[in-house]
Design a protein around this motif. Structure first.
Motif, PDB file in Angstrom:
ATOM      1  N   GLN A 280      -8.316  -6.767  -4.136  1.00 52.84           N
ATOM      2  CA  GLN A 280      -7.080  -6.689  -3.372  1.00 52.84           C
ATOM      3  C   GLN A 280      -6.448  -5.302  -3.445  1.00 52.84           C
ATOM      4  N   LEU A 281      -6.548  -4.673  -4.599  1.00 50.65           N
ATOM      5  CA  LEU A 281      -6.068  -3.289  -4.713  1.00 50.65           C
ATOM      6  C   LEU A 281      -6.871  -2.391  -3.775  1.00 50.65           C
ATOM      7  N   GLN A 282      -8.158  -2.623  -3.707  1.00 46.61           N
ATOM      8  CA  GLN A 282      -9.011  -1.845  -2.806  1.00 46.61           C
ATOM      9  C   GLN A 282      -8.694  -2.152  -1.342  1.00 46.61           C
ATOM     10  N   ALA A 283      -8.378  -3.407  -1.055  1.00 42.68           N
ATOM     11  CA  ALA A 283      -8.031  -3.798   0.317  1.00 42.68           C
ATOM     12  C   ALA A 283      -6.731  -3.133   0.759  1.00 42.68           C
ATOM     13  N   PHE A 284      -5.771  -3.030  -0.135  1.00 42.19           N
ATOM     14  CA  PHE A 284      -4.521  -2.332   0.187  1.00 42.19           C
ATOM     15  C   PHE A 284      -4.805  -0.865   0.477  1.00 42.19           C
ATOM     16  N   ARG A 285      -5.705  -0.280  -0.306  1.00 41.51           N
ATOM     17  CA  ARG A 285      -6.040   1.133  -0.105  1.00 41.51           C
ATOM     18  C   ARG A 285      -6.746   1.351   1.229  1.00 41.51           C
ATOM     19  N   LEU A 286      -7.652   0.457   1.576  1.00 42.23           N
ATOM     20  CA  LEU A 286      -8.418   0.587   2.815  1.00 42.23           C
ATOM     21  C   LEU A 286      -7.608   0.195   4.049  1.00 42.23           C
ATOM     22  N   GLY A 287      -6.528  -0.573   3.833  1.00 46.40           N
ATOM     23  CA  GLY A 287      -5.700  -1.001   4.951  1.00 46.40           C
ATOM     24  C   GLY A 287      -6.144  -2.300   5.577  1.00 46.40           C
ATOM     25  N   THR A 288      -7.141  -2.966   4.990  1.00 47.98           N
ATOM     26  CA  THR A 288      -7.540  -4.276   5.506  1.00 47.98           C
ATOM     27  C   THR A 288      -6.556  -5.351   5.066  1.00 47.98           C
ATOM     28  N   ARG A 289      -5.753  -5.032   4.077  1.00 50.61           N
ATOM     29  CA  ARG A 289      -4.623  -5.880   3.711  1.00 50.61           C
ATOM     30  C   ARG A 289      -3.365  -5.035   3.837  1.00 50.61           C
ATOM     31  N   LYS A 290      -2.462  -5.482   4.696  1.00 51.25           N
ATOM     32  CA  LYS A 290      -1.258  -4.697   4.962  1.00 51.25           C
ATOM     33  C   LYS A 290      -0.029  -5.594   5.097  1.00 51.25           C
ATOM     34  N   ASN A 291       0.056  -6.586   4.224  1.00 49.55           N
ATOM     35  CA  ASN A 291       1.185  -7.513   4.286  1.00 49.55           C
ATOM     36  C   ASN A 291       2.098  -7.389   3.073  1.00 49.55           C
ATOM     37  N   ASP A 292       2.047  -6.245   2.407  1.00 51.94           N
ATOM     38  CA  ASP A 292       2.911  -6.012   1.253  1.00 51.94           C
ATOM     39  C   ASP A 292       4.326  -5.661   1.696  1.00 51.94           C
ATOM     40  N   THR A 293       5.309  -6.051   0.910  1.00 52.20           N
ATOM     41  CA  THR A 293       6.711  -5.798   1.225  1.00 52.20           C
ATOM     42  C   THR A 293       7.001  -4.307   1.192  1.00 52.20           C
ATOM     43  N   ASN A 294       7.495  -3.782   2.315  1.00 50.62           N
ATOM     44  CA  ASN A 294       7.879  -2.365   2.428  1.00 50.62           C
ATOM     45  C   ASN A 294       6.745  -1.403   2.080  1.00 50.62           C
ATOM     46  N   ASN A 295       5.504  -1.806   2.357  1.00 55.22           N
ATOM     47  CA  ASN A 295       4.329  -0.961   2.086  1.00 55.22           C
ATOM     48  C   ASN A 295       4.197  -0.575   0.611  1.00 55.22           C
ATOM     49  N   THR A 296       4.828  -1.337  -0.260  1.00 52.90           N
ATOM     50  CA  THR A 296       4.883  -0.979  -1.677  1.00 52.90           C
ATOM     51  C   THR A 296       3.503  -0.834  -2.299  1.00 52.90           C
TER      52      THR A 296
END
Length: 211
Positions: free
Chosen positions: A171-187
């Motif tokens: 999930q940390l890698q997904a946030f980095r790659l942008g395949t997961r982008k549902n975090d609050t305020n792009n935190t």
């Protein structure tokens, strides 16, 4: 006597309403249990305690958070889903809003089983990052949002204690790659952009040890 009778009747109506509400809530959880057994158990186990490291433990997670994640796997209006995942997309496609709420309610009532670290030295490095962050690279302590013991701050910051290290890292890698982008305020996307691969591995390992 009429007043007393009216009062008793009112109390009875209120009580019956409470019983009905409790029964409805219980039925919702039971419906969620049925969905979990039919659709989710293959990857997450029937009670949400996944034994496959790449699939998350859902037991004990805040229901509001779980419901949001399920919605975010759905693509809407031709746009890419906030959580672009080829496995989950077809799983949630047929779920109604009530299905999502019932499923989330069910998992929230299950008891999570504690995880274990596979690499003690890596977990120790992760502990320092989780508790104190990395000031040099402007990485905040994970505990500031997820709490010192990993219980989180629902519904925005999830419970992560005991989560599989492999899943957390993915999930940390997904946030980095942008395949997961549902975090609050792009935190999360902002934080992982400053983390090294080794830091992500270390903190994922430590999170698996939290209780």
């Amino acid at each position: 006597m009429k007043f007393i009778g009216t009062t008793v009747a009112a109390i009875a109506l209120i009580f019956s309403g409470l019983v009905f509400a409790e029964s409805s809530a219980a039925d919702d959880v039971e419906k969620g249990k049925e969905i979990a057994a039919g659709i989710c158990a293959g990857c997450h186990n029937a009670d949400g305690n996944s034994t496959i490291p790449i699939y998350p433990i859902l037991a004990g997670q805040d229901s509001g958070y779980t419901a949001k994640q399920l919605r975010d796997f759905k693509a809407a209006g031709g746009e890419v889903a906030a959580r672009d995942n080829m496995i989950m997309a077809p799983m949630v496609a047929t779920l109604s809003e009530s299905d999502i709420e019932n499923l989330a309610a069910y998992y929230s009532q299950q008891q999570p089983k504690p995880g274990t670290a596979g690499n003690a030295s890596l977990a120790e490095a992760g502990k320092r990052l989780y508790q104190g962050g990395n000031l040099e690279n402007s990485i905040p302590a994970c505990s500031s949002c997820h709490s010192p013991n990993g219980q989180g701050i629902p519904p925005h910051y999830p419970r992560i204690d005991g989560q599989h290290a492999a899943y957390t890292l993915s999930q940390l890698q997904a946030f980095r790659l942008g395949t997961r982008k549902n975090d609050t305020n792009n935190t999360m996307r902002m934080i992982v952009s400053r983390m090294s691969e080794q830091e992500m591995e270390a903190v994922s390992e430590y999170i698996s040890t939290l209780r």
